[in-house]
Design a protein around this motif. Structure first.
Motif, PDB file in Angstrom:
ATOM      1  N   ASP A   1       0.850  -1.190   0.000  1.00 24.96           N
ATOM      2  CA  ASP A   1       0.000   0.000   0.000  1.00 24.96           C
ATOM      3  C   ASP A   1       0.884   1.238   0.000  1.00 24.96           C
ATOM      4  O   ASP A   1       2.013   1.223   0.509  1.00 24.96           O
ATOM      5  N   THR A   2       0.363   2.335  -0.547  1.00 21.23           N
ATOM      6  CA  THR A   2       1.157   3.565  -0.643  1.00 21.23           C
ATOM      7  C   THR A   2       1.505   4.149   0.719  1.00 21.23           C
ATOM      8  O   THR A   2       2.448   4.938   0.835  1.00 21.23           O
ATOM      9  N   THR A   3       0.758   3.792   1.762  1.00 17.53           N
ATOM     10  CA  THR A   3       1.028   4.333   3.099  1.00 17.53           C
ATOM     11  C   THR A   3       2.035   3.499   3.882  1.00 17.53           C
ATOM     12  O   THR A   3       2.442   3.879   4.977  1.00 17.53           O
ATOM     13  N   SER A   4       2.430   2.368   3.340  1.00 16.75           N
ATOM     14  CA  SER A   4       3.330   1.462   4.067  1.00 16.75           C
ATOM     15  C   SER A   4       4.731   2.056   4.182  1.00 16.75           C
ATOM     16  O   SER A   4       5.188   2.792   3.298  1.00 16.75           O
ATOM     17  N   ARG A   5       5.404   1.725   5.270  1.00 12.82           N
ATOM     18  CA  ARG A   5       6.806   2.107   5.464  1.00 12.82           C
ATOM     19  C   ARG A   5       7.638   0.874   5.802  1.00 12.82           C
ATOM     20  O   ARG A   5       8.711   0.981   6.381  1.00 12.82           O
ATOM     21  N   ALA A   6       7.150  -0.290   5.418  1.00 11.08           N
ATOM     22  CA  ALA A   6       7.860  -1.533   5.698  1.00 11.08           C
ATOM     23  C   ALA A   6       8.888  -1.799   4.605  1.00 11.08           C
ATOM     24  O   ALA A   6       8.605  -1.616   3.409  1.00 11.08           O
ATOM     25  N   ILE A   7      10.068  -2.213   4.994  1.00 11.36           N
ATOM     26  CA  ILE A   7      11.107  -2.603   4.043  1.00 11.36           C
ATOM     27  C   ILE A   7      11.723  -3.921   4.495  1.00 11.36           C
ATOM     28  O   ILE A   7      11.648  -4.297   5.668  1.00 11.36           O
ATOM     29  N   ILE A   8      12.309  -4.623   3.556  1.00 12.16           N
ATOM     30  CA  ILE A   8      13.078  -5.827   3.833  1.00 12.16           C
ATOM     31  C   ILE A   8      14.485  -5.596   3.312  1.00 12.16           C
ATOM     32  O   ILE A   8      14.665  -5.057   2.207  1.00 12.16           O
ATOM     33  N   ILE A   9      15.490  -5.976   4.084  1.00 11.83           N
ATOM     34  CA  ILE A   9      16.878  -5.795   3.674  1.00 11.83           C
ATOM     35  C   ILE A   9      17.525  -7.168   3.494  1.00 11.83           C
ATOM     36  O   ILE A   9      17.034  -8.173   4.012  1.00 11.83           O
ATOM     37  N   ASP A  10      18.606  -7.205   2.728  1.00  6.84           N
ATOM     38  CA  ASP A  10      19.313  -8.477   2.597  1.00  6.84           C
ATOM     39  C   ASP A  10      20.443  -8.551   3.624  1.00  6.84           C
ATOM     40  O   ASP A  10      20.768  -7.560   4.296  1.00  6.84           O
ATOM     41  N   ASP A  11      21.040  -9.753   3.743  1.00 11.02           N
ATOM     42  CA  ASP A  11      22.053  -9.940   4.777  1.00 11.02           C
ATOM     43  C   ASP A  11      23.317  -9.133   4.496  1.00 11.02           C
ATOM     44  O   ASP A  11      24.065  -8.797   5.416  1.00 11.02           O
ATOM     45  N   ALA A  12      23.579  -8.784   3.206  1.00  8.20           N
ATOM     46  CA  ALA A  12      24.739  -7.949   2.901  1.00  8.20           C
ATOM     47  C   ALA A  12      24.566  -6.557   3.498  1.00  8.20           C
ATOM     48  O   ALA A  12      25.502  -5.993   4.084  1.00  8.20           O
ATOM     49  N   VAL A  72      15.325   5.739   4.005  1.00  4.48           N
ATOM     50  CA  VAL A  72      15.393   5.219   2.640  1.00  4.48           C
ATOM     51  C   VAL A  72      14.643   6.176   1.727  1.00  4.48           C
ATOM     52  O   VAL A  72      13.520   6.597   2.045  1.00  4.48           O
ATOM     53  N   ARG A  73      15.263   6.516   0.597  1.00  2.00           N
ATOM     54  CA  ARG A  73      14.572   7.334  -0.396  1.00  2.00           C
ATOM     55  C   ARG A  73      13.940   6.416  -1.428  1.00  2.00           C
ATOM     56  O   ARG A  73      14.629   5.732  -2.171  1.00  2.00           O
ATOM     57  N   VAL A  74      12.607   6.413  -1.464  1.00  2.00           N
ATOM     58  CA  VAL A  74      11.885   5.540  -2.378  1.00  2.00           C
ATOM     59  C   VAL A  74      11.312   6.354  -3.539  1.00  2.00           C
ATOM     60  O   VAL A  74      11.768   6.246  -4.673  1.00  2.00           O
ATOM     61  N   ASN A  75      10.325   7.166  -3.268  1.00  5.45           N
ATOM     62  CA  ASN A  75       9.694   7.949  -4.337  1.00  5.45           C
ATOM     63  C   ASN A  75       9.431   9.381  -3.902  1.00  5.45           C
ATOM     64  O   ASN A  75       8.512  10.029  -4.394  1.00  5.45           O
ATOM     65  N   THR A  76      10.234   9.862  -2.982  1.00  7.71           N
ATOM     66  CA  THR A  76      10.119  11.242  -2.514  1.00  7.71           C
ATOM     67  C   THR A  76      11.478  11.923  -2.671  1.00  7.71           C
ATOM     68  O   THR A  76      12.509  11.251  -2.746  1.00  7.71           O
ATOM     69  N   PRO A  77      11.508  13.259  -2.729  1.00  8.33           N
ATOM     70  CA  PRO A  77      12.799  13.935  -2.899  1.00  8.33           C
ATOM     71  C   PRO A  77      13.789  13.624  -1.779  1.00  8.33           C
ATOM     72  O   PRO A  77      14.996  13.568  -2.017  1.00  8.33           O
ATOM     73  N   ASP A  78      13.277  13.451  -0.559  1.00  5.29           N
ATOM     74  CA  ASP A  78      14.144  13.171   0.582  1.00  5.29           C
ATOM     75  C   ASP A  78      13.871  11.775   1.113  1.00  5.29           C
ATOM     76  O   ASP A  78      12.783  11.210   0.925  1.00  5.29           O
ATOM     77  N   ALA A  79      14.870  11.212   1.787  1.00  5.31           N
ATOM     78  CA  ALA A  79      14.708   9.892   2.387  1.00  5.31           C
ATOM     79  C   ALA A  79      13.706   9.956   3.539  1.00  5.31           C
ATOM     80  O   ALA A  79      13.613  10.963   4.249  1.00  5.31           O
ATOM     81  N   GLN A  80      12.957   8.874   3.706  1.00  3.58           N
ATOM     82  CA  GLN A  80      11.963   8.787   4.769  1.00  3.58           C
ATOM     83  C   GLN A  80      12.320   7.650   5.721  1.00  3.58           C
ATOM     84  O   GLN A  80      13.060   6.726   5.369  1.00  3.58           O
ATOM     85  N   VAL A  81      11.756   7.730   6.935  1.00  5.29           N
ATOM     86  CA  VAL A  81      11.983   6.680   7.920  1.00  5.29           C
ATOM     87  C   VAL A  81      11.168   5.449   7.527  1.00  5.29           C
ATOM     88  O   VAL A  81       9.974   5.529   7.267  1.00  5.29           O
ATOM     89  N   ASN A  82      11.847   4.293   7.453  1.00  2.79           N
ATOM     90  CA  ASN A  82      11.207   3.028   7.133  1.00  2.79           C
ATOM     91  C   ASN A  82      11.580   1.998   8.189  1.00  2.79           C
ATOM     92  O   ASN A  82      12.634   2.091   8.831  1.00  2.79           O
ATOM     93  N   GLN A  83      10.718   1.023   8.359  1.00  2.00           N
ATOM     94  CA  GLN A  83      10.935   0.004   9.392  1.00  2.00           C
ATOM     95  C   GLN A  83      11.285  -1.332   8.755  1.00  2.00           C
ATOM     96  O   GLN A  83      10.621  -1.787   7.824  1.00  2.00           O
ATOM     97  N   ILE A  84      12.326  -1.953   9.270  1.00  5.44           N
ATOM     98  CA  ILE A  84      12.765  -3.251   8.782  1.00  5.44           C
ATOM     99  C   ILE A  84      11.827  -4.330   9.322  1.00  5.44           C
ATOM    100  O   ILE A  84      11.649  -4.458  10.534  1.00  5.44           O
ATOM    101  N   VAL A  85      11.216  -5.103   8.417  1.00  4.02           N
ATOM    102  CA  VAL A  85      10.327  -6.183   8.842  1.00  4.02           C
ATOM    103  C   VAL A  85      10.897  -7.554   8.516  1.00  4.02           C
ATOM    104  O   VAL A  85      10.337  -8.576   8.919  1.00  4.02           O
ATOM    105  N   GLY A  86      12.016  -7.594   7.768  1.00  2.00           N
ATOM    106  CA  GLY A  86      12.604  -8.877   7.413  1.00  2.00           C
ATOM    107  C   GLY A  86      14.028  -8.734   6.933  1.00  2.00           C
ATOM    108  O   GLY A  86      14.441  -7.673   6.452  1.00  2.00           O
TER     109      GLY A  86
END
Length: 646
Positions: A573-584, A605-619
């Protein structure tokens, strides 16, 4: 004189067909392999690019030194600075390739590769448009800005101006010239076709750039360069040096320009952005040059071994002919005449080997074109052209000299007394033993060099076979879907769910997912990430590969989830701030921290906005190789694709 020697050589070789056939086939294998690989060397490394004065062209690239990123595209907002200050270039143009939907004459829609280019694209490359017209400057005029508070009218947007590639014109329209001037639909918007590119025109970039070499059509970019973004990089940029200007001068101007811009554009300073210019001819093939030259060296060794084989055969044959040669010498035949006669026989063998070798080379080239990766640059230029034929003729003559000279010299010095006294017996087999042994030693030495090289290649191949790419490719099939008729996040999700359900209903399908980009596609897909402190200290940002994926992606690709969870529909969803990172990324950003302890932590993390936003690692998941199996590649961040409305 030569005709007499040639006639005698043909008669002599015809009397011993087994020897002749063996020698010709041996030479043919060496010449055929060398010719086939030289056709690749000629097409990739020697032949100029199919542009006017190609040696005056350079690719302009971005490096972000602080983030270990090289060969990056350039943001459109930086083009005015390049045009104004990089005066060593006569002209500078840019291109960006992307998939598009194309419809013409109410035919079925077709997914095509569209290269959006600046209007000076073809003139900068020095390419002409044989059918129709080239782009004009007005073709790139941005559409009028809508009045504040009103929605833009579709009729107010001018049509996109398009030039078709020659191959697409032939395939889609059968070469019908009446298509010029017609209006097609490109991504549900009008596109006017004004021309067709030349048959041999290709958009040449290094294979590592991930850009297709042969777009289906070229469209004029309508960009307001003065207000364009300096952050969203997308243009591959090349320039043509001005008369009298040098590449060193251009590089100096680019270095000064980026130094000045670092004081004006914060992100360029924190990332330590530098621009550099590389000769286009060398840069296009830099990724394949080592492999091609290694292959060329290997087949030349094969040819040398073939020459050594034939030389040994000629030595044995000359030894058995010593009585004949001694009689000719006793009757007044001088040494030069004997050497010439033997060399003419070698030339006949080499000529026959060259003819058969050309046939083998033609088969080899056809096989190479079938199995070669589509990313290999200048693939369509590989052919038996006059340069390759001249190389084959020269190689045949050199081979004749190589394997014919030693036997000719040896045979021109017969021991008259011993040979004639021997009667019907031939003492020559003993007399030439040391020379033959020397040829065998040289042949074995060359074979060992080849075997060592082949062993290293096999070891490298086996090492790549055992590389874990981070996913299981067995049974995975991919295709690209591109739909511009569906708009809005809700409509996109409904469309994707419908496609997924239909795919799952196909017998044998066990999982369906979507991602952009896919692993090992090698394209540019980057975002910046960093700790929350990076908001006040941008130098803490790093660069990672970004992947936009649907829930269930890791299960479908059989990529291990090392901690936490996969995305769910709630994350899509567009309102989500969940991200998954790899082990590297986990090891780079959080050294020594157990993966389960990272769940719930936050990253900018900068996804689709001019500035990076706070995102939460879920995996945290296993690292997937993005560029090549040979290198681990950059760390990765995974984002639910519904977040950006794909």
């Amino acid at each position: 004189m030569f005709s007499r020697d040639l006639s005698y050589a043909l008669r002599t070789l015809r009397k011993n067909p087994v020897f002749t056939l063996t020698a010709i086939v041996t030479v043919a294998l060496g010449i055929g392999a060398s010719t086939a690989i030289f056709s690749v060397v000629n097409a990739l490394l020697l032949r100029p690019l199919p542009y006017a004065s190609a040696d005056r062209l350079a690719l302009i690239k971005t490096d972000m030194v602080a983030r270990n990123v090289i060969n990056f595209p350039i943001a459109p907002g930086n083009m005015p600075d390049l045009l104004q200050h990089a005066t060593a270039f006569q002209s500078i143009a840019g291109a960006a390739s992307f998939p598009s939907n194309f419809v013409a004459d109410d035919q079925q829609p077709e997914q095509v590769i569209n290269a959006g280019v600046t209007t000076n694209f073809f003139t900068t490359l020095g390419a002409h448009i044989p059918f129709g017209r080239n782009f004009s400057e007005s073709d790139g005029t941005p559409p009028p800005r809508p009045i504040p508070g009103t929605a833009p009218s579709p009729d107010s947007r001018p049509p996109t101006i398009a030039i078709l590639s020659y191959g697409f014109w032939q395939r889609r329209f059968g070469g019908d010239s009446s298509v010029i001037g017609k209006t097609a639909q490109l991504n549900n918007a009008p596109a006017q076709i004004v021309g067709v590119a030349a048959p041999d025109f290709r958009l040449e970039f290094p294979t590592s750039s991930g850009d297709p070499a042969q777009p289906d059509l070229y469209t004029a970019l309508r960009i307001d360069w003065a207000t364009a973004s300096r952050i969203n990089v997308q243009l591959r940029v090349f320039g043509r040096l001005a008369p009298g200007a040098t590449l060193a001068e251009a590089r100096g101007q680019l270095a000064k320009l980026t130094s000045d811009l670092q004081n004006l554009v914060p992100i360029m300073k924190t990332a330590k952005v530098v621009w550099r210019a590389e000769p286009m001819q060398a840069d296009v093939v830099k990724d394949v040059r080592p492999a091609v030259l290694s292959l060329m060296g290997a087949v030349l060794f094969v040819l040398l071994i073939a020459c050594a084989n034939v030389a040994n055969l000629l030595l044995v044959r000359a030894s058995s002919r010593e009585r004949e040669l001694a009689v000719r010498s006793a009757l007044g035949g001088d040494r030069r005449a004997l050497i010439t006669q033997m060399l003419v026989e070698s030339v006949v063998i080499a000529g026959g080997g060259a003819i058969v070798g050309l046939a083998l080379a033609k088969l080899g080239i056809a096989l190479l074109l079938r199995v070669a990766p589509a990313s290999l640059p200048r693939l369509d230029a590989i052919a038996l052209d006059p340069t390759v034929l001249a190389f084959t003729i020269g190689l045949a003559m050199l081979s004749a000299f190589t394997f014919g000279m030693l036997p000719a010299i040896r045979a021109s010095r017969p021991n008259l007394a011993q040979t004639l006294r021997a009667g019907g017996r031939s003492p020559g087999l003993q007399g030439g033993k040391h020379l033959r042994n020397g040829v065998v030693i040289a042949e074995v030495a060359l074979s060992f060099v080849l075997l060592i090289g082949a062993g290293l290649m096999v070891r490298s191949f086996m090492a790549l076979e055992h590389v874990d790419p981070g996913f299981d490719p067995d049974g995975v099939m991919t295709f690209t879907a591109f739909n511009t008729r569906v708009r809005g996040p809700d409509a996109v999700r409904a469309y994707e769910n419908e496609v997924e359900q239909k795919l799952r209903a196909i017998p044998g399908v066990t999982a369906v997912t979507a991602a952009g980009p896919l692993p090992l596609d090698g394209g540019d897909a980057n975002l910046r990430y960093g700790p929350q402190a990076a908001a006040s200290d941008p130098s803490l940002f790093r660069q990672a590969t970004d992947h936009f994926i649907r829930p269930g992606y890791f299960a479908a690709m059989r990529t291990k989830v090392l901690a936490g969870r996969d995305f769910t529909e709630a994350d899509n969803d567009t309102t989500s701030r969940a991200i998954i990172i790899d082990d590297a990324l986990a090891r780079t950003m959080f050294p020594g921290v157990p993966f389960p302890n990272l769940i719930g932590r936050e990253l900018l993390v900068r996804v689709n906005t001019p500035d990076a936003q706070v995102n939460q690692i879920v995996g945290v998941v296993e690292h997937q190789r993005h560029e090549t199996l040979a290198q681990p590649g950059r760390e990765a961040v995974y984002i639910a694709e519904g977040r950006v409305g794909f």
